[in-house]
Design an enzyme around this catalytic site. Sequence first.
Site, PDB file in Angstrom:
ATOM      1  N   TYR A 125      32.221  40.268  43.260  1.00  0.00           N
ATOM      2  CA  TYR A 125      31.514  39.003  43.460  1.00  0.00           C
ATOM      3  C   TYR A 125      30.365  39.111  44.457  1.00  0.00           C
ATOM      4  O   TYR A 125      29.632  38.147  44.643  1.00  0.00           O
ATOM      5  CB  TYR A 125      32.502  37.954  43.975  1.00  0.00           C
ATOM      6  N   LYS A 192      44.989  46.695  42.429  1.00  0.00           N
ATOM      7  CA  LYS A 192      45.034  47.661  41.323  1.00  0.00           C
ATOM      8  C   LYS A 192      44.834  49.038  41.955  1.00  0.00           C
ATOM      9  O   LYS A 192      43.961  49.815  41.540  1.00  0.00           O
ATOM     10  CB  LYS A 192      43.929  47.312  40.303  1.00  0.00           C
ATOM     11  N   ASP A 225      47.974  43.254  36.981  1.00  0.00           N
ATOM     12  CA  ASP A 225      48.425  42.955  35.614  1.00  0.00           C
ATOM     13  C   ASP A 225      49.893  42.555  35.604  1.00  0.00           C
ATOM     14  O   ASP A 225      50.294  41.590  34.933  1.00  0.00           O
ATOM     15  CB  ASP A 225      48.131  44.112  34.649  1.00  0.00           C
ATOM     16  N   ASP A 249      40.109  35.000  41.655  1.00  0.00           N
ATOM     17  CA  ASP A 249      39.437  34.035  40.797  1.00  0.00           C
ATOM     18  C   ASP A 249      40.237  33.842  39.505  1.00  0.00           C
ATOM     19  O   ASP A 249      40.541  32.714  39.088  1.00  0.00           O
ATOM     20  CB  ASP A 249      38.037  34.578  40.485  1.00  0.00           C
TER      21      ASP A 249
END
Length: 361
Positions: A125, A192, A225, A249
């Site tokens: 972002y 992640k 995930d 987000d």
Amino acid sequence: MAKHDVVLIPGDGIGPEITSAMRRVVEATGVDIAWNVQHAGAGVMGEYGTPLPQHVLDAVAATKVAIKGPITTPVGTGFRSVNVALRKHFDLYACVRPCLSQPGDGSRYRDIDLVIVRENTEDLYAGIEFGEGTPQVAELAELVKNSGQAPFRADSAISVKPISVTGSRRIVEYAFEYARRCGRKKVTAVHKANIMKETDGMYLRIAREVAAGYPDIEFNDKIVDATCMGLVQNPRDFDVLVLPNLYGDIVSDLGAGLVGGLGMAPGANIGSDVAIFEPTHGSAPDIAGKDIANPTAEILTACMMLEHLGEQEAAARIRDAVRVTLAAGEQVTGDVRRSQTGSAEGAVGTQAFADAVIANL
Ligand code: NAD
């Protein structure tokens, strides 16, 4: 002189409708607020040549507290997001999004009570991007080649993902401080790190370091995930989640979906000096100007603002009134009605819902 000075930015699309509903509800509690209404977004481009004029920034800097409606961001072209610009300008590093079930919210889940704490200033972002075919992409390709890493395709566009020690430490600390202050039991750091070993790996290492300083709060970490699957299968396993910007987000909208949709999810952007309150949802151009938007998210956002201002009692009164109104199920907006009964028939408008909340205060 009013007890509190607050900048109100109505925004675009459904923004003016839901912020006017919110303002009426807050005023009905009798809390003494002087509203300084300032306009930003697509509507002021013609007049000021920018969607975020300096006088709006000056007004927010003076009051240190603002509440806004959503502001449209054109996709792919045009100006960068005003929402992101505001967060950057005031270094509003923590985005707090509680996901709390409401009676009659129409969700397939009950008794959800979790809080998403999203880092707000860095990650993909940050807006550092290089277009396909530019010399910068060629330079980056050279850099990657010289570092011995696998090359990327020559016709790539590149977005840079900066994750800093400073940014990671302060967001995780914020999540733990929030957990302590609000009597929460557990913080989950979402990442992640198995794939992005440098950026997310470092974020996770910092999260573990910070967690060691809060032995009273349980800590675990989860891959993003697996977090999404877990939120759908067993959302009650989660308490406070702390995430880098982009995952935050996406997972925020998932969280909104657990509690009846975007019309129900409030939010706050907090910095060390300034706080700007805004719901999770966008400007919903598809339903703008029709008096059908659900103002609940904006009204619950105002409750977060009232708590920030030390007006706990007014916030609690509004929350109770929203709960009673939704539970009665008679004067609710179309989105809620549809998820409750399968049809929007019998729904009331944005302002009528606000009137019902005011009547239940
Ligand atoms: P959106 O949140 O505006 O709409 C998604 C869907 O949810 C639409 O079908 C909409 O009708 C519905 N919805 C949203 N809020 C609702 C409400 N209060 N009541 C009933 N239904 C509601 O998302 P989008 O369409 O992806 O974005 C529209 C614009 O908003 C874009 O320009 C986007 O950049 C901007 N946006 C702004 C903010 C912000 O101001 N912080 C946040 C997200 C998106």
